[in-house]
Design a protein around this motif. Structure first.
Motif, PDB file in Angstrom:
ATOM      1  N   ILE A  58      46.624 106.182  22.412  1.00 40.72           N
ATOM      2  CA  ILE A  58      46.929 105.348  21.235  1.00 40.72           C
ATOM      3  C   ILE A  58      45.711 104.634  20.677  1.00 40.72           C
ATOM      4  N   LEU A  59      44.790 104.205  21.526  1.00 39.65           N
ATOM      5  CA  LEU A  59      43.609 103.509  21.019  1.00 39.65           C
ATOM      6  C   LEU A  59      42.711 104.438  20.201  1.00 39.65           C
ATOM      7  N   ASP A  60      42.713 105.729  20.544  1.00 32.49           N
ATOM      8  CA  ASP A  60      41.928 106.701  19.775  1.00 32.49           C
ATOM      9  C   ASP A  60      42.402 106.779  18.323  1.00 32.49           C
ATOM     10  N   TYR A  61      43.651 106.438  18.091  1.00 34.36           N
ATOM     11  CA  TYR A  61      44.248 106.522  16.756  1.00 34.36           C
ATOM     12  C   TYR A  61      44.526 105.141  16.157  1.00 34.36           C
ATOM     13  N   GLU A  62      43.962 104.110  16.781  1.00 31.28           N
ATOM     14  CA  GLU A  62      44.095 102.723  16.324  1.00 31.28           C
ATOM     15  C   GLU A  62      45.550 102.278  16.190  1.00 31.28           C
ATOM     16  N   ALA A  63      46.392 102.788  17.082  1.00 33.78           N
ATOM     17  CA  ALA A  63      47.810 102.432  17.096  1.00 33.78           C
ATOM     18  C   ALA A  63      48.054 101.346  18.137  1.00 33.78           C
ATOM     19  N   GLU A  64      49.185 100.684  17.995  1.00 33.06           N
ATOM     20  CA  GLU A  64      49.641  99.712  18.980  1.00 33.06           C
ATOM     21  C   GLU A  64      51.077 100.061  19.347  1.00 33.06           C
ATOM     22  N   ILE A  65      51.421  99.858  20.616  1.00 33.29           N
ATOM     23  CA  ILE A  65      52.805 100.037  21.028  1.00 33.29           C
ATOM     24  C   ILE A  65      53.503  98.706  20.797  1.00 33.29           C
ATOM     25  N   TYR A  66      54.428  98.693  19.859  1.00 35.77           N
ATOM     26  CA  TYR A  66      55.194  97.482  19.571  1.00 35.77           C
ATOM     27  C   TYR A  66      56.213  97.243  20.672  1.00 35.77           C
ATOM     28  N   GLN A  67      56.968  98.291  21.015  1.00 36.62           N
ATOM     29  CA  GLN A  67      57.952  98.140  22.083  1.00 36.62           C
ATOM     30  C   GLN A  67      58.442  99.496  22.568  1.00 36.62           C
ATOM     31  N   PHE A  68      58.968  99.474  23.774  1.00 32.54           N
ATOM     32  CA  PHE A  68      59.700 100.604  24.334  1.00 32.54           C
ATOM     33  C   PHE A  68      61.165 100.202  24.326  1.00 32.54           C
ATOM     34  N   VAL A  69      62.003 101.083  23.840  1.00 30.84           N
ATOM     35  CA  VAL A  69      63.448 100.836  23.820  1.00 30.84           C
ATOM     36  C   VAL A  69      64.106 102.056  24.457  1.00 30.84           C
TER      37      VAL A  69
ATOM     38  N   ASP B   5      64.446 105.342  25.811  1.00 27.16           N
ATOM     39  CA  ASP B   5      63.596 106.534  25.788  1.00 27.16           C
ATOM     40  C   ASP B   5      62.809 106.646  24.478  1.00 27.16           C
ATOM     41  N   GLU B   6      62.619 105.517  23.825  1.00 27.45           N
ATOM     42  CA  GLU B   6      61.928 105.496  22.539  1.00 27.45           C
ATOM     43  C   GLU B   6      60.747 104.530  22.587  1.00 27.45           C
ATOM     44  N   ALA B   7      59.677 104.910  21.893  1.00 24.85           N
ATOM     45  CA  ALA B   7      58.528 104.024  21.705  1.00 24.85           C
ATOM     46  C   ALA B   7      58.386 103.757  20.213  1.00 24.85           C
ATOM     47  N   VAL B   8      58.098 102.518  19.886  1.00 24.14           N
ATOM     48  CA  VAL B   8      57.858 102.154  18.496  1.00 24.14           C
ATOM     49  C   VAL B   8      56.377 101.791  18.386  1.00 24.14           C
ATOM     50  N   LEU B   9      55.662 102.550  17.561  1.00 22.91           N
ATOM     51  CA  LEU B   9      54.232 102.361  17.381  1.00 22.91           C
ATOM     52  C   LEU B   9      53.951 101.767  16.018  1.00 22.91           C
ATOM     53  N   THR B  10      52.909 100.958  15.948  1.00 21.46           N
ATOM     54  CA  THR B  10      52.531 100.358  14.671  1.00 21.46           C
ATOM     55  C   THR B  10      51.033 100.528  14.437  1.00 21.46           C
ATOM     56  N   TRP B  11      50.675 100.448  13.180  1.00 26.44           N
ATOM     57  CA  TRP B  11      49.289 100.438  12.741  1.00 26.44           C
ATOM     58  C   TRP B  11      49.130  99.310  11.744  1.00 26.44           C
ATOM     59  N   LYS B  12      47.992  98.682  11.735  1.00 25.99           N
ATOM     60  CA  LYS B  12      47.656  97.728  10.680  1.00 25.99           C
ATOM     61  C   LYS B  12      47.022  98.530   9.558  1.00 25.99           C
ATOM     62  N   ILE B  13      47.677  98.529   8.425  1.00 24.18           N
ATOM     63  CA  ILE B  13      47.226  99.344   7.303  1.00 24.18           C
ATOM     64  C   ILE B  13      46.425  98.479   6.335  1.00 24.18           C
ATOM     65  N   ASN B  14      45.242  98.981   5.995  1.00 25.40           N
ATOM     66  CA  ASN B  14      44.410  98.330   4.987  1.00 25.40           C
ATOM     67  C   ASN B  14      43.619  99.411   4.253  1.00 25.40           C
ATOM     68  N   GLN B  15      42.685  99.012   3.428  1.00 29.70           N
ATOM     69  CA  GLN B  15      41.923  99.973   2.617  1.00 29.70           C
ATOM     70  C   GLN B  15      41.136 100.969   3.468  1.00 29.70           C
TER      71      GLN B  15
ATOM     72  N   ASN C 249      43.166 105.013   8.125  1.00 28.92           N
ATOM     73  CA  ASN C 249      43.269 106.455   8.036  1.00 28.92           C
ATOM     74  C   ASN C 249      44.702 106.835   8.400  1.00 28.92           C
ATOM     75  N   LEU C 250      45.553 106.963   7.402  1.00 26.89           N
ATOM     76  CA  LEU C 250      46.965 107.281   7.659  1.00 26.89           C
ATOM     77  C   LEU C 250      47.133 108.631   8.345  1.00 26.89           C
ATOM     78  N   GLU C 251      46.167 109.484   8.168  1.00 29.84           N
ATOM     79  CA  GLU C 251      46.228 110.795   8.799  1.00 29.84           C
ATOM     80  C   GLU C 251      46.240 110.667  10.326  1.00 29.84           C
ATOM     81  N   ASP C 252      45.645 109.577  10.835  1.00 28.06           N
ATOM     82  CA  ASP C 252      45.675 109.338  12.282  1.00 28.06           C
ATOM     83  C   ASP C 252      47.104 109.194  12.801  1.00 28.06           C
ATOM     84  N   CYS C 253      47.981 108.641  11.994  1.00 29.38           N
ATOM     85  CA  CYS C 253      49.378 108.464  12.416  1.00 29.38           C
ATOM     86  C   CYS C 253      50.032 109.816  12.667  1.00 29.38           C
ATOM     87  N   VAL C 254      49.795 110.753  11.762  1.00 26.90           N
ATOM     88  CA  VAL C 254      50.345 112.106  11.912  1.00 26.90           C
ATOM     89  C   VAL C 254      49.671 112.812  13.082  1.00 26.90           C
TER      90      VAL C 254
END
Length: 179
Positions: free
Chosen positions: A35-46, A48-58, A61-66
């Motif tokens: 996740i750090l390679d893609y600048e993501a954060e794990i918001y929570q595990f629920v 069998d699910e993980a919710v990931l977030t990114w701080k979006i600014n100018q 790189n949204l392509e990192d999410c995909v």
């Protein structure tokens, strides 16, 4: 990103709750390793699910999410023999991506927790719930798609006039497929 284990009930019934829990732990450890390679954060595990977030600014790189989603699935495939040996299955995850503003707040008195609220979370969850219906591993919102730069390694197939629970207007979502 809402990232959910596919066929979780079937897998849990097949391998039992203890092995199921161990398998999830192993999957989420593999997810955490990138996740750090893609600048993501794990918001929570629920469950069998993980919710990931990114701080979006100018500079984001949204392509990192995909790319994170497909990198994670490739890691699971790379370790498929180990998963089959230990758990008699290869875990697969389905996911959704959506973007927008959220409200972050502290809730609770005895047990406190920072939580995110907003339509973004509801919409992302609704889109992820459509993966089985559209036989998709990754669905993204039109809002997210409209901000992406061209991605040569992926095909995006639009699904129009999609009704999301709780929404008055239909929307377009995109099925994302690795070429």
């Amino acid at each position: 990103m809402f990232l959910d284990l596919s066929s979780s009930t079937t897998i849990a019934e097949k391998i039992g709750h203890l092995k199921f829990s161990l398998m999830l732990q192993e999957c989420f450890q593999k997810l955490s390793s990138i996740i750090l390679d893609y600048e993501a954060e794990i918001y929570q595990f629920v469950g069998d699910e993980a919710v990931l977030t990114w701080k979006i600014n100018q500079r984001s790189n949204l392509e990192d999410c995909v790319s994170l989603y497909f990198h994670f699935t490739q890691i699971l495939i790379h370790h498929k023999d180990q998963f089959i040996k230990k758990y008699d299955c290869v875990p697969q995850f389905k996911a959704s991506l959506h973007m927008g503003k959220v409200t972050m707040t502290l809730v609770g008195d005895i047990k406190t927790e920072i939580v995110f609220h907003g339509d973004v979370l509801n919409t992302a969850a609704r889109i992820q719930s459509l993966c089985n219906l559209y036989k998709s591993h990754l669905l993204i919102s039109n809002t997210f798609y409209s901000k992406l730069k061209k991605m040569e390694n992926y095909n995006f197939h639009s699904i129009q006039n999609v009704s999301l629970t709780g929404k008055k207007q239909t929307t377009t979502i995109y099925n994302v497929i690795l070429k």
